[in-house]
Design a protein around this motif. Structure first.
Motif, PDB file in Angstrom:
ATOM      1  N   SER A  26       0.836  -1.201   0.000  1.00 17.30           N
ATOM      2  CA  SER A  26       0.000   0.000   0.000  1.00 17.30           C
ATOM      3  C   SER A  26       0.871   1.252   0.000  1.00 17.30           C
ATOM      4  CB  SER A  26      -0.897   0.019   1.235  1.00 17.30           C
ATOM      5  OG  SER A  26      -1.756  -1.088   1.211  1.00 17.30           O
ATOM      6  N   ILE A  27       0.467   2.202  -0.823  1.00 20.87           N
ATOM      7  CA  ILE A  27       1.155   3.491  -0.865  1.00 20.87           C
ATOM      8  C   ILE A  27       0.101   4.595  -0.911  1.00 20.87           C
ATOM      9  CG2 ILE A  27       3.225   2.620  -2.043  1.00 20.87           C
ATOM     10  CD1 ILE A  27       2.064   3.806  -4.659  1.00 20.87           C
ATOM     11  N   ASN A  28       0.556   5.834  -0.767  1.00 24.30           N
ATOM     12  CA  ASN A  28      -0.323   6.988  -0.949  1.00 24.30           C
ATOM     13  C   ASN A  28      -0.466   7.192  -2.462  1.00 24.30           C
ATOM     14  OD1 ASN A  28      -1.537   9.490  -1.197  1.00 24.30           O
ATOM     15  ND2 ASN A  28      -0.451  10.337   0.580  1.00 24.30           N
ATOM     16  N   THR A  29      -1.532   6.673  -3.023  1.00 23.76           N
ATOM     17  CA  THR A  29      -1.698   6.649  -4.473  1.00 23.76           C
ATOM     18  C   THR A  29      -1.784   8.051  -5.071  1.00 23.76           C
ATOM     19  OG1 THR A  29      -2.883   4.564  -4.205  1.00 23.76           O
ATOM     20  CG2 THR A  29      -3.063   5.628  -6.337  1.00 23.76           C
ATOM     21  N   LYS A  30      -2.507   8.943  -4.416  1.00 20.83           N
ATOM     22  CA  LYS A  30      -2.660  10.303  -4.958  1.00 20.83           C
ATOM     23  C   LYS A  30      -1.321  11.027  -5.011  1.00 20.83           C
ATOM     24  CE  LYS A  30      -7.478  10.811  -3.781  1.00 20.83           C
ATOM     25  NZ  LYS A  30      -8.521  11.486  -3.057  1.00 20.83           N
ATOM     26  N   LYS A  31      -0.540  10.871  -3.968  1.00 20.84           N
ATOM     27  CA  LYS A  31       0.783  11.501  -3.932  1.00 20.84           C
ATOM     28  C   LYS A  31       1.675  10.925  -5.027  1.00 20.84           C
ATOM     29  CE  LYS A  31       4.730  12.168  -0.845  1.00 20.84           C
ATOM     30  NZ  LYS A  31       5.330  11.780   0.427  1.00 20.84           N
ATOM     31  N   PHE A  32       1.630   9.596  -5.173  1.00 24.03           N
ATOM     32  CA  PHE A  32       2.433   8.937  -6.200  1.00 24.03           C
ATOM     33  C   PHE A  32       2.037   9.403  -7.597  1.00 24.03           C
ATOM     34  CE2 PHE A  32       2.604   5.352  -9.234  1.00 24.03           C
ATOM     35  CZ  PHE A  32       3.982   5.281  -9.387  1.00 24.03           C
ATOM     36  N   MET A  33       0.718   9.468  -7.870  1.00 26.81           N
ATOM     37  CA  MET A  33       0.264   9.897  -9.195  1.00 26.81           C
ATOM     38  C   MET A  33       0.672  11.347  -9.465  1.00 26.81           C
ATOM     39  SD  MET A  33      -3.409   7.987  -9.857  1.00 26.81           S
ATOM     40  CE  MET A  33      -4.281   8.874  -8.615  1.00 26.81           C
ATOM     41  N   ALA A  34       0.635  12.188  -8.442  1.00 29.26           N
ATOM     42  CA  ALA A  34       1.072  13.579  -8.604  1.00 29.26           C
ATOM     43  C   ALA A  34       2.557  13.631  -8.929  1.00 29.26           C
ATOM     44  CB  ALA A  34       0.767  14.376  -7.340  1.00 29.26           C
ATOM     45  N   GLN A  35       3.358  12.795  -8.290  1.00 25.34           N
ATOM     46  CA  GLN A  35       4.795  12.754  -8.576  1.00 25.34           C
ATOM     47  C   GLN A  35       5.064  12.298 -10.001  1.00 25.34           C
ATOM     48  OE1 GLN A  35       6.145  10.100  -5.492  1.00 25.34           O
ATOM     49  NE2 GLN A  35       6.607  11.777  -4.059  1.00 25.34           N
ATOM     50  N   VAL A  36       4.339  11.287 -10.452  1.00 27.29           N
ATOM     51  CA  VAL A  36       4.509  10.789 -11.821  1.00 27.29           C
ATOM     52  C   VAL A  36       4.094  11.856 -12.826  1.00 27.29           C
ATOM     53  CG1 VAL A  36       3.694   9.092 -13.511  1.00 27.29           C
ATOM     54  CG2 VAL A  36       4.305   8.356 -11.201  1.00 27.29           C
ATOM     55  N   GLU A  37       2.975  12.511 -12.557  1.00 26.20           N
ATOM     56  CA  GLU A  37       2.501  13.552 -13.478  1.00 26.20           C
ATOM     57  C   GLU A  37       3.503  14.701 -13.556  1.00 26.20           C
ATOM     58  OE1 GLU A  37      -1.716  15.586 -14.714  1.00 26.20           O
ATOM     59  OE2 GLU A  37      -1.477  14.861 -12.655  1.00 26.20           O
ATOM     60  N   ALA A  38       4.060  15.094 -12.424  1.00 27.99           N
ATOM     61  CA  ALA A  38       5.066  16.171 -12.426  1.00 27.99           C
ATOM     62  C   ALA A  38       6.321  15.726 -13.169  1.00 27.99           C
ATOM     63  CB  ALA A  38       5.405  16.560 -10.987  1.00 27.99           C
ATOM     64  N   ALA A  39       6.730  14.479 -12.960  1.00 23.91           N
ATOM     65  CA  ALA A  39       7.915  13.968 -13.654  1.00 23.91           C
ATOM     66  C   ALA A  39       7.676  13.890 -15.158  1.00 23.91           C
ATOM     67  CB  ALA A  39       8.287  12.601 -13.100  1.00 23.91           C
ATOM     68  N   LEU A  40       6.472  13.488 -15.557  1.00 30.28           N
ATOM     69  CA  LEU A  40       6.132  13.444 -16.985  1.00 30.28           C
ATOM     70  C   LEU A  40       6.193  14.839 -17.600  1.00 30.28           C
ATOM     71  CD1 LEU A  40       3.133  10.964 -17.445  1.00 30.28           C
ATOM     72  CD2 LEU A  40       5.278  10.936 -18.700  1.00 30.28           C
ATOM     73  N   ALA A  41       5.674  15.812 -16.865  1.00 30.69           N
ATOM     74  CA  ALA A  41       5.642  17.196 -17.388  1.00 30.69           C
ATOM     75  C   ALA A  41       7.039  17.798 -17.462  1.00 30.69           C
ATOM     76  CB  ALA A  41       4.744  18.054 -16.506  1.00 30.69           C
ATOM     77  N   VAL A  51      10.658   7.665 -11.080  1.00 30.90           N
ATOM     78  CA  VAL A  51       9.779   7.772  -9.908  1.00 30.90           C
ATOM     79  C   VAL A  51       9.183   6.405  -9.585  1.00 30.90           C
ATOM     80  CG1 VAL A  51       7.624   8.777  -9.036  1.00 30.90           C
ATOM     81  CG2 VAL A  51       9.245  10.212 -10.277  1.00 30.90           C
ATOM     82  N   CYS A  52       8.770   5.685 -10.614  1.00 26.91           N
ATOM     83  CA  CYS A  52       8.177   4.353 -10.414  1.00 26.91           C
ATOM     84  C   CYS A  52       9.189   3.366  -9.854  1.00 26.91           C
ATOM     85  CB  CYS A  52       7.614   3.824 -11.729  1.00 26.91           C
ATOM     86  SG  CYS A  52       6.254   4.799 -12.383  1.00 26.91           S
ATOM     87  N   ARG A  53      10.427   3.447 -10.342  1.00 23.76           N
ATOM     88  CA  ARG A  53      11.475   2.541  -9.847  1.00 23.76           C
ATOM     89  C   ARG A  53      11.746   2.761  -8.363  1.00 23.76           C
ATOM     90  NH1 ARG A  53      13.989   2.544 -15.094  1.00 23.76           N
ATOM     91  NH2 ARG A  53      14.816   4.623 -14.751  1.00 23.76           N
ATOM     92  N   ASN A  54      11.601   3.992  -7.916  1.00 27.04           N
ATOM     93  CA  ASN A  54      11.907   4.333  -6.526  1.00 27.04           C
ATOM     94  C   ASN A  54      10.707   4.194  -5.592  1.00 27.04           C
ATOM     95  OD1 ASN A  54      14.563   4.924  -7.180  1.00 27.04           O
ATOM     96  ND2 ASN A  54      14.048   7.020  -7.745  1.00 27.04           N
ATOM     97  N   THR A  55       9.596   3.663  -6.077  1.00 30.15           N
ATOM     98  CA  THR A  55       8.388   3.499  -5.269  1.00 30.15           C
ATOM     99  C   THR A  55       8.034   2.017  -5.215  1.00 30.15           C
ATOM    100  OG1 THR A  55       7.625   5.648  -6.061  1.00 30.15           O
ATOM    101  CG2 THR A  55       6.001   4.258  -4.978  1.00 30.15           C
ATOM    102  N   ARG A  56       7.679   1.540  -4.037  1.00 30.65           N
ATOM    103  CA  ARG A  56       7.308   0.130  -3.882  1.00 30.65           C
ATOM    104  C   ARG A  56       5.823  -0.058  -4.188  1.00 30.65           C
ATOM    105  NH1 ARG A  56       4.556   0.943   0.601  1.00 30.65           N
ATOM    106  NH2 ARG A  56       5.378   1.843   2.477  1.00 30.65           N
ATOM    107  N   GLY A  57       5.439  -1.296  -4.395  1.00 27.52           N
ATOM    108  CA  GLY A  57       4.022  -1.625  -4.528  1.00 27.52           C
ATOM    109  C   GLY A  57       3.594  -1.917  -5.948  1.00 27.52           C
ATOM    110  N   PRO A  58       2.406  -2.519  -6.072  1.00 26.87           N
ATOM    111  CA  PRO A  58       1.920  -2.934  -7.388  1.00 26.87           C
ATOM    112  C   PRO A  58       1.558  -1.773  -8.312  1.00 26.87           C
ATOM    113  CG  PRO A  58       0.258  -3.379  -5.710  1.00 26.87           C
ATOM    114  CD  PRO A  58       1.492  -2.928  -4.999  1.00 26.87           C
TER     115      PRO A  58
END
Length: 196
Positions: A26-41, A51-58
């Motif tokens: 389990s992770i904070n999904t909203k925070k993770f998605m915000a990080q991915v979106e910022a990294a994409l931008a 960002v995905c490599r440095n985050t655990r979970g499915p």
């Protein structure tokens, strides 16, 4: 009673392992998605993959698989959303399978515990009838020992099954929650890539 205790201990071991695995998944999904979106931008697909490599979970694993196929488009100007969608769906199934790993064993111990208890009941009754046959007479003292074994094994089998059932239902609810988050996050990934 020993087989029932073994079934309970093994079932509890599997349940605790699954609970720990799910807690670490389990992770904070909203925070993770915000990080991915910022990294994409800011840095593109490679930064988002980092960002995905440095985050655990499915969810992070699914995002990584989807982003890894983002460059498999029809031309160099558009991201390959079809390839991303197929990767996300396929890898989502893999992750769901990993989340559900071991549940069939836990289910086995849930159903096995009362069965072993009822088997103890039969053994206790057989002991009672053997005592009656050996004595050639019916008395409460002769029957009491076998009946005690019968009732205790049934009770222990039912208690073991109830304990394991509580853990099983908790694990199933947690898996359902994570799978729902995975599905929502997958849709968000496709939306992010579509905007890019």
């Amino acid at each position: 009673m020993l087989p029932i205790l073994i079934a309970l201990v093994l079932g509890l071991a599997i349940a605790i392992e699954r609970i720990l695995y799910l807690a670490f998944s389990s992770i904070n999904t909203k925070k993770f998605m915000a990080q991915v979106e910022a990294a994409l931008a800011n840095g593109g697909v490679e930064a988002a993959k980092e960002v995905c490599r440095n985050t655990r979970g499915p969810i992070a694993s699914i995002y990584y698989q989807g982003l890894d196929r983002a460059d498999q488009g029809l031309d160099r100007y558009h991201l390959g959303l079809d390839a991303v969608e197929k990767a996300v769906v396929s890898y989502g199934s893999v992750q769901t399978g990993q989340l559900e790993s071991g549940l069939s064993w836990l289910s086995l111990f849930i159903s096995l515990s009362p069965s072993l208890g009822f088997m103890g009941t039969v053994v206790g009754l057989v002991q009672s009838f053997d005592s009656i046959q050996a004595a050639g007479d019916i008395s409460p003292a002769l029957v009491a020992g076998g009946m005690k074994v019968a009732l205790l094994t049934t009770l222990l089998g039912l208690i073991a099954a109830m304990i394991l059932q509580v853990f099983y239902n908790y694990i199933i609810a947690k898996i359902d929650s994570i799978v729902n988050e995975m599905e929502d996050a997958s849709i968000s990934l496709l939306d992010m890539l579509n905007k890019k």
